[in-house]
Motif scaffolding. Sequence first.
Motif, PDB file in Angstrom:
ATOM      1  N   ARG A   1       0.829  -1.216   0.000  1.00 20.42           N
ATOM      2  CA  ARG A   1       0.000   0.000   0.000  1.00 20.42           C
ATOM      3  C   ARG A   1       0.855   1.253   0.000  1.00 20.42           C
ATOM      4  N   GLU A   2       1.999   1.225   0.678  1.00 20.32           N
ATOM      5  CA  GLU A   2       2.833   2.428   0.735  1.00 20.32           C
ATOM      6  C   GLU A   2       3.502   2.744  -0.602  1.00 20.32           C
TER       7      GLU A   2
ATOM      8  N   TYR B   1     -12.114  -1.903  -0.917  1.00 17.43           N
ATOM      9  CA  TYR B   1     -11.834  -1.393  -2.255  1.00 17.43           C
ATOM     10  C   TYR B   1     -11.454   0.082  -2.260  1.00 17.43           C
ATOM     11  N   HIS B   2     -10.722   0.459  -3.329  1.00 14.41           N
ATOM     12  CA  HIS B   2     -10.404   1.851  -3.637  1.00 14.41           C
ATOM     13  C   HIS B   2     -10.925   2.147  -5.034  1.00 14.41           C
TER      14      HIS B   2
ATOM     15  N   TRP C   1      -8.106  -3.271  -4.752  1.00 13.22           N
ATOM     16  CA  TRP C   1      -8.597  -3.832  -3.488  1.00 13.22           C
ATOM     17  C   TRP C   1      -7.465  -4.406  -2.669  1.00 13.22           C
ATOM     18  N   TYR C   2      -7.755  -4.577  -1.398  1.00 13.25           N
ATOM     19  CA  TYR C   2      -6.777  -5.143  -0.470  1.00 13.25           C
ATOM     20  C   TYR C   2      -7.538  -5.843   0.653  1.00 13.25           C
ATOM     21  N   TYR C   3      -6.812  -6.631   1.425  1.00  9.10           N
ATOM     22  CA  TYR C   3      -7.381  -7.365   2.553  1.00  9.10           C
ATOM     23  C   TYR C   3      -6.771  -6.817   3.843  1.00  9.10           C
ATOM     24  N   PRO C   4      -7.499  -5.945   4.562  1.00  7.39           N
ATOM     25  CA  PRO C   4      -6.927  -5.364   5.776  1.00  7.39           C
ATOM     26  C   PRO C   4      -6.722  -6.383   6.894  1.00  7.39           C
ATOM     27  N   GLU C   5      -7.532  -7.431   6.919  1.00  4.56           N
ATOM     28  CA  GLU C   5      -7.410  -8.495   7.923  1.00  4.56           C
ATOM     29  C   GLU C   5      -7.631  -9.845   7.260  1.00  4.56           C
TER      30      GLU C   5
ATOM     31  N   LYS D   1      -1.587  -9.117   3.713  1.00  2.64           N
ATOM     32  CA  LYS D   1      -2.115  -7.967   4.468  1.00  2.64           C
ATOM     33  C   LYS D   1      -1.468  -6.676   3.962  1.00  2.64           C
ATOM     34  N   ASP D   2      -2.320  -5.695   3.682  1.00  3.27           N
ATOM     35  CA  ASP D   2      -1.890  -4.364   3.247  1.00  3.27           C
ATOM     36  C   ASP D   2      -1.178  -4.362   1.893  1.00  3.27           C
ATOM     37  N   TYR D   3      -1.423  -5.378   1.080  1.00  4.14           N
ATOM     38  CA  TYR D   3      -0.977  -5.371  -0.317  1.00  4.14           C
ATOM     39  C   TYR D   3      -2.182  -5.113  -1.198  1.00  4.14           C
ATOM     40  N   VAL D   4      -1.997  -4.336  -2.252  1.00  4.20           N
ATOM     41  CA  VAL D   4      -3.088  -3.907  -3.118  1.00  4.20           C
ATOM     42  C   VAL D   4      -3.014  -4.649  -4.451  1.00  4.20           C
ATOM     43  N   ALA D   5      -4.180  -5.088  -4.923  1.00  3.90           N
ATOM     44  CA  ALA D   5      -4.306  -5.713  -6.244  1.00  3.90           C
ATOM     45  C   ALA D   5      -5.151  -4.793  -7.123  1.00  3.90           C
TER      46      ALA D   5
END
Length: 85
Positions: free
Chosen positions: A16-17, A41-42, A56-60, A69-73
């Motif tokens: 995400r960063e 989602y973003h 989208w990403y999976y916060p948990e 965790k905290d990786y965006v697809a």
Amino acid sequence: GERRDNKPGGRSLFPRESIKGEHFRESDSHTTCFIKGVASYHDIVVGGEVRRDGAWYYPEPHDHVKRIKDYVAFYTNGGVEVVDR
């Protein structure tokens, strides 16, 4: 963090960063994957155009896939192009 390949699904995941926050807007959309958990989602916003729920990403994520965790697809159809630099 570095880019990771996510299997199953074959999508590349990005920390995400590493994404440019000015092009992303939180969406109120969520989906549930029985393998990974609940996705958030973003919307992707570039030049006044919006790709709704384009990332989208999976916060948990579930324990067996905690590494995502905290990786965006990204959906790469509909005008989204992933570029390595």
